[in-house]
Design a protein around this motif. Structure first.
Motif, short mmCIF file in Angstrom:
data_model
loop_
_atom_site.label_atom_id
_atom_site.label_comp_id
_atom_site.label_asym_id
_atom_site.label_seq_id
_atom_site.Cartn_x
_atom_site.Cartn_y
_atom_site.Cartn_z
N GLY A 48 28.33 -48.26 8.67
CA GLY A 48 29.67 -48.00 9.23
C GLY A 48 30.57 -47.18 8.32
N VAL A 49 30.05 -46.81 7.15
CA VAL A 49 30.86 -46.02 6.21
C VAL A 49 30.43 -44.54 6.30
N ILE A 50 31.41 -43.69 6.57
CA ILE A 50 31.13 -42.25 6.73
C ILE A 50 31.07 -41.60 5.35
N GLY A 51 29.93 -40.93 5.06
CA GLY A 51 29.76 -40.32 3.73
C GLY A 51 30.56 -39.05 3.56
N ASP A 52 30.72 -38.29 4.63
CA ASP A 52 31.38 -36.99 4.53
C ASP A 52 31.98 -36.68 5.91
N ASP A 53 33.29 -36.51 5.98
CA ASP A 53 33.92 -36.34 7.30
C ASP A 53 34.18 -34.87 7.65
N ASN A 54 33.50 -33.97 6.92
CA ASN A 54 33.69 -32.53 7.17
C ASN A 54 33.59 -32.13 8.63
N LYS A 84 20.97 -48.39 17.48
CA LYS A 84 22.28 -48.31 18.15
C LYS A 84 23.36 -48.95 17.29
N LYS A 85 22.99 -50.03 16.61
CA LYS A 85 23.98 -50.73 15.79
C LYS A 85 24.48 -49.82 14.67
N GLU A 86 23.54 -49.11 14.05
CA GLU A 86 23.89 -48.27 12.90
C GLU A 86 24.54 -46.95 13.36
N LEU A 87 24.18 -46.51 14.56
CA LEU A 87 24.58 -45.16 14.96
C LEU A 87 25.61 -45.13 16.10
#
Ligand code: AMP
Length: 403
Positions: free
Chosen positions: A29-35, A69-72
């Protein structure tokens, strides 16, 4: 061909379906890069500012099972979008059915909703991969949700999917408009038009591990480029083709004849390294040296050497258009990063030139150097940018209406 752009559309009071590329790196659930989220903002903001309703569709990763689905889920992405947009964004945990239709019906002008990951449609149904195999019924369903369709997802433009080609086809059949978003417009302008009709001198810089990955690009750009600089692992097959000893360097035996043919045809348009940083192992700690001619049997070339950097910079200094794809060496290791970083610096220092970077590694190098603001265009698409540079027609662009 000039494509219809979102700014050509009247979005007021309209439900605008937008295919964005929110395929961001995400873990737990943590976004590594929001570019990619930030890159989609101009199109979304335009719809808000002009009184439209934005219904956003995107894929995220690959869905093979319910566990994926849970992860994505796009829920964290919708949350981040709300933060960067600085306004409420509604996430709908579905992309088909009553909940979606109600959320769309409840929208007011200026509202933004994000539907769930389009690739959730790739499992659990009779069609198979409904999104990725472009089930026409799915495209038609999504198209029925909106008045206008905007494709802003360059990263998936090389795919023939329901959320790009499928929707566009159904929208056009219903007499509705199909346009490019601002990000797509920029990618077409630079990777497409600037490369098809470059201001000369036009210099292409290619690197990365394999010749085989870049053959299409080399073939397409040889006639258009004034010079093609070749570095990275792929350079060694070319050096071997010239009769040099390359030790344990990366080598593709099955591409040797092709490399010879290209060298013969392109003549001195192809510029190869004249020296290399050779190491005993593929490790940052391996002992290494600058090798000016043949690479010893027990060593491998892991970066271009200082004379090559100088030669490449010399070629670059008068360039008016530059396209760069692929690192000049194993740049993840600091001892073999100099060639890549120096090429990045050379691009940043160019005055009055259009500089275009495609591919994850060259982009990472540009960011590491902090030169990204000095580059005219950094493509958001990996596979899509390579295929575009190969001169291929990308389905996600072809499906956008011409002006
Ligand atoms: P690509 O994905 O084809 O652009 O290749 C990028 C990868 O190529 C990077 O991970 C680099 O470490 C690797 N690479 C570049 N130059 C070399 C080299 N001379 N030897 C081995 N790997 C290399």
């Amino acid at each position: 061909m000039t494509k219809l752009i979102i700014s050509d559309l009247d979005v007021k009071d309209k439900k605008v379906l937008v295919r964005v590329d929110f395929n961001v790196p995400i873990k737990g659930g943590v976004i590594g890069d929001d570019n990619r989220i930030v890159a989609a903002l101009p199109t979304i903001q335009y719809i808000i500012d002009n009184g439209g309703k934005a219904i956003l569709l995107s894929h995220l990763g690959r869905i093979k099972s319910d566990a994926d689905k849970k992860e994505l889920t796009l829920a964290p992405v919708a949350k981040r979008l709300g933060e960067v947009l600085k306004r409420p964004v509604t996430f709908v945990p579905a992309n088909e059915g009553a909940a979606v239709e109600k959320a769309v019906a409840d929208m007011k002008d200026g509202d933004v909703i994000v539907l769930e990951n389009t690739r959730f449609q790739d499992i659990d149904n009779d069609f198979g991969k409904r999104e990725s195999k472009n089930d026409p019924k799915l495209g038609a369903y999504w198209a029925s949700l909106g008045d206008l369709y905007v494709n802003d997802a360059f990263g998936t433009a090389h795919r023939n999917h329901a959320s790009n080609v499928g929707i566009a086809t159904a929208m056009k059949a219903a007499g509705k408009q199909v346009a490019a978003g601002f990000l797509m417009e920029k990618e077409i302008k630079f990777l497409g038009n600037a490369v098809a009709n470059p201001v000369h001198p036009f210099v292409t810089i290619l690197g990365g591990a394999k010749v085989s990955d870049k053959i299409g690009v080399i073939m397409n750009l040889i006639p258009k480029s004034d010079h093609i600089l070749i570095g990275g692992g792929m350079a060694y097959t070319f050096l071997a083709a010239q009769g040099h000893k390359i030790g344990k360097s990366l080598f593709e035996a099955d591409k040797l004849d092709l490399a010879k043919k290209l060298l013969a045809e392109a003549g001195d348009k192809l510029v190869l390294p004249v020296d290399n940083i050779a190491a005993t192992e593929f490790s940052n700690d391996a002992s290494h040296e600058v090798v000016s001619d043949d690479i010893p049997d027990n060593e491998m070339g892991l970066d271009i050497g200082p004379k090559s950097i100088k030669k490449f910079k010399e070629v670059l200094k008068d360039a008016k258009t530059v396209v760069w794809n692929g690192p000049m060496g194993a740049f993840e290791m600091p001892n073999f990063a100099e060639g890549t970083l120096e090429v990045g610096r050379a691009l940043a220092d160019l005055k009055g030139a259009t500089t275009i970077i495609g591919g994850g590694d060259s982009t990472a190098a540009a960011k590491k150097l902090g030169i990204a603001p000095k580059i005219t265009h950094i493509s958001t698409g990996g596979g899509a940018s390579l295929e575009y540079l190969e001169g291929k027609t990308l389905p996600g662009i072809a499906c956008i209406s011409d002006k």
